[in-house]
Design a protein around this motif. Structure first.
Motif, PDB file in Angstrom:
ATOM      1  N   LYS A   3      31.457 -21.360  -7.497  1.00  0.00           N
ATOM      2  CA  LYS A   3      30.733 -20.101  -7.332  1.00  0.00           C
ATOM      3  C   LYS A   3      29.273 -20.344  -7.650  1.00  0.00           C
ATOM      4  O   LYS A   3      28.897 -21.398  -8.180  1.00  0.00           O
TER       5      LYS A   3
ATOM      6  N   SER B 286      28.323 -14.960  -7.682  1.00  0.00           N
ATOM      7  CA  SER B 286      28.645 -14.716  -6.282  1.00  0.00           C
ATOM      8  C   SER B 286      29.860 -15.561  -5.920  1.00  0.00           C
ATOM      9  O   SER B 286      29.798 -16.793  -5.942  1.00  0.00           O
ATOM     10  N   ASN B 287      30.971 -14.890  -5.597  1.00  0.00           N
ATOM     11  CA  ASN B 287      32.240 -15.570  -5.324  1.00  0.00           C
ATOM     12  C   ASN B 287      32.658 -15.385  -3.868  1.00  0.00           C
ATOM     13  O   ASN B 287      32.316 -14.385  -3.222  1.00  0.00           O
TER      14      ASN B 287
ATOM     15  N   SER C 129      34.714 -14.172  -0.864  1.00  0.00           N
ATOM     16  CA  SER C 129      35.495 -12.941  -0.724  1.00  0.00           C
ATOM     17  C   SER C 129      36.374 -12.936   0.528  1.00  0.00           C
ATOM     18  O   SER C 129      36.918 -11.895   0.899  1.00  0.00           O
TER      19      SER C 129
ATOM     20  N   GLU D  22      31.805 -15.330   3.463  1.00  0.00           N
ATOM     21  CA  GLU D  22      31.590 -14.002   2.900  1.00  0.00           C
ATOM     22  C   GLU D  22      31.682 -14.088   1.374  1.00  0.00           C
ATOM     23  O   GLU D  22      32.507 -14.847   0.843  1.00  0.00           O
TER      24      GLU D  22
ATOM     25  N   ASP E  55      31.419 -11.724  -2.535  1.00  0.00           N
ATOM     26  CA  ASP E  55      31.536 -10.383  -3.111  1.00  0.00           C
ATOM     27  C   ASP E  55      30.186  -9.850  -3.586  1.00  0.00           C
ATOM     28  O   ASP E  55      29.998  -8.634  -3.714  1.00  0.00           O
TER      29      ASP E  55
ATOM     30  N   THR F 260      39.522 -12.242  -9.570  1.00  0.00           N
ATOM     31  CA  THR F 260      38.285 -12.871  -9.100  1.00  0.00           C
ATOM     32  C   THR F 260      38.077 -14.249  -9.686  1.00  0.00           C
ATOM     33  O   THR F 260      37.655 -15.176  -8.984  1.00  0.00           O
TER      34      THR F 260
END
Length: 380
Positions: free
Chosen positions: A137, A152-153, A155, A174, A176, A293
């Protein structure tokens, strides 16, 4: 087969392969995919122009060399009575293949140096953003903007990854929580790594820089157009390397200010929540979101394990709370379990530990609060 026929077929192989490649080119719906994008920055356009100049020079050289070669093969073949000449020590030839490349490289040197100097000109930025690579990430910290720091992971839905659903247009690209920057603003990125070497790469913004633990590299961009631009980690950083995308949203300056204000409001709300006490049910609900997550990829959606050990019935999740916090906050040396103390805030850490101790049949009845995590960290 006659040797002359073999030679003829060999000579024809090149044109056949060239024609095949040309046919494939014509069939491409989007030809830009086989070339680098010019991007939306002036620096990116300079790099693209230099790239195309080099390509056309190489093409011209290739056409010239092959034209002479094929002419020589056909017009001076042995069957016409020609004999091979021995002229490898010819002064004119030696000078030609030394001087001509020198002038070609000299012709390319000026635009190359001009572009390279621009690449390293990170002076006088209007916004500084610290980019930190983690497995797997990205973390973004906006310098000078209190509380604007987030992860920012990936998605992309797991059904797509496991082939149970049709892949979307931006499969594995993409996130999250995308990064936001304003248009026509010089942004400096301070890029580093937390664990292994990563590489932050967004082609259309003309940025690609390694994220190395213990070293801070600098890069910059100044987007000329509003839009969404995608990239990914360009360094082989581990088994989930392909699940580490980058999404940059270039906003108008007004929209960027609105987004920045909303992030500051979120940070303020988290600080207020960290001072509150929540019920077991509330902590489990919040903890499940944090677990899905950050933990499910290794420990399984149902705590069954995978890359990491199972959570269901584990000694950590059913043992002393301090041992559980120790593993979650500090990680486990020698394993894939990384330290989440610097990744999750105290509120989310308390929630996810509470969830793990009460989900998957563990049912320990423990309810941790943010203050408990703070006290644990203070013991060190």
């Amino acid at each position: 087969m006659h040797s002359r026929t073999k030679r003829l077929l060999t000579l024809l192989l090149g044109p056949v392969l060239l024609a095949t490649a040309a046919g494939a080119w014509a069939d491409l719906a989007d030809r830009s995919r086989i070339n680098m994008p010019p991007g939306v920055t002036l620096l990116g356009q300079d790099i693209y122009d230099l790239h195309m100049l080099s390509i056309w020079i190489c093409t011209a050289i290739g056409v010239g060399v092959f034209a002479v070669m094929f002419y020589s093969i056909i017009a001076h073949r042995k069957s016409q009575g020609h004999q091979a000449e021995h002229w490898h020590e010819h002064l004119g030839a030696e000078l030609a293949w030394t001087i001509i490349p020198f002038f070609i490289l000299g012709f390319l040197a000026w635009p190359a140096i001009h572009a390279l100097l621009k690449v390293y000109d990170t002076d006088e930025p209007e916004i500084n953003i610290v980019v930190t690579g983690y497995q797997w990430k990205w973390k973004y910290d906006y310098r000078g903007e209190e509380g604007v720091s987030f992860f920012s992971n990936l998605s992309t839905p797991k059904d797509e990854i496991h082939g149970k659903a049709e892949k979307s247009e931006y499969y594995l690209l993409e996130v999250d929580e995308p990064i936001h920057i304003p248009v026509n603003t010089k942004i400096r990125f301070l890029i580093t790594g937390n664990d292994v070497i990563h590489s932050w790469w967004v082609p259309e913004l003309a940025v690609k820089k390694d994220a190395i633990p213990g070293i801070v590299n600098e890069a910059w961009t100044k987007a000329e157009k509003v839009g969404i631009f995608r990239g990914q980690c360009a360094e082989l950083c581990g088994k989930d390397h392909g699940f580490m995308p980058v999404v940059v949203v270039v906003d108008t300056k007004e929209d960027y200010e609105k987004w920045l204000a909303s992030k500051k409001a979120e940070a303020k709300k988290v600080r207020e929540l960290m001072a509150q006490t929540f019920t077991l049910e509330q902590q489990i609900e919040r903890g499940q979101k944090v677990y899905d997550t950050n933990c499910a990829a290794c420990h399984g959606m149902k705590g069954e394990g995978g890359v990491g050990k199972p959570i269901a019935g584990s000694k950590i999740a059913t043992g002393p709370v301090d041992e559980h916090l120790k593993a979650a906050v500090n990680g486990v040396p020698g394993t894939a379990m990384q330290a989440f103390g610097g990744i999750l805030n105290d509120l989310d850490m308390a929630a996810v530990v509470t969830y793990q101790r009460n989900a998957f049949g563990n049912n320990m009845g423990d309810s941790l609060q943010a203050v408990d995590v703070y006290k644990f960290k203070s013991k060190k």
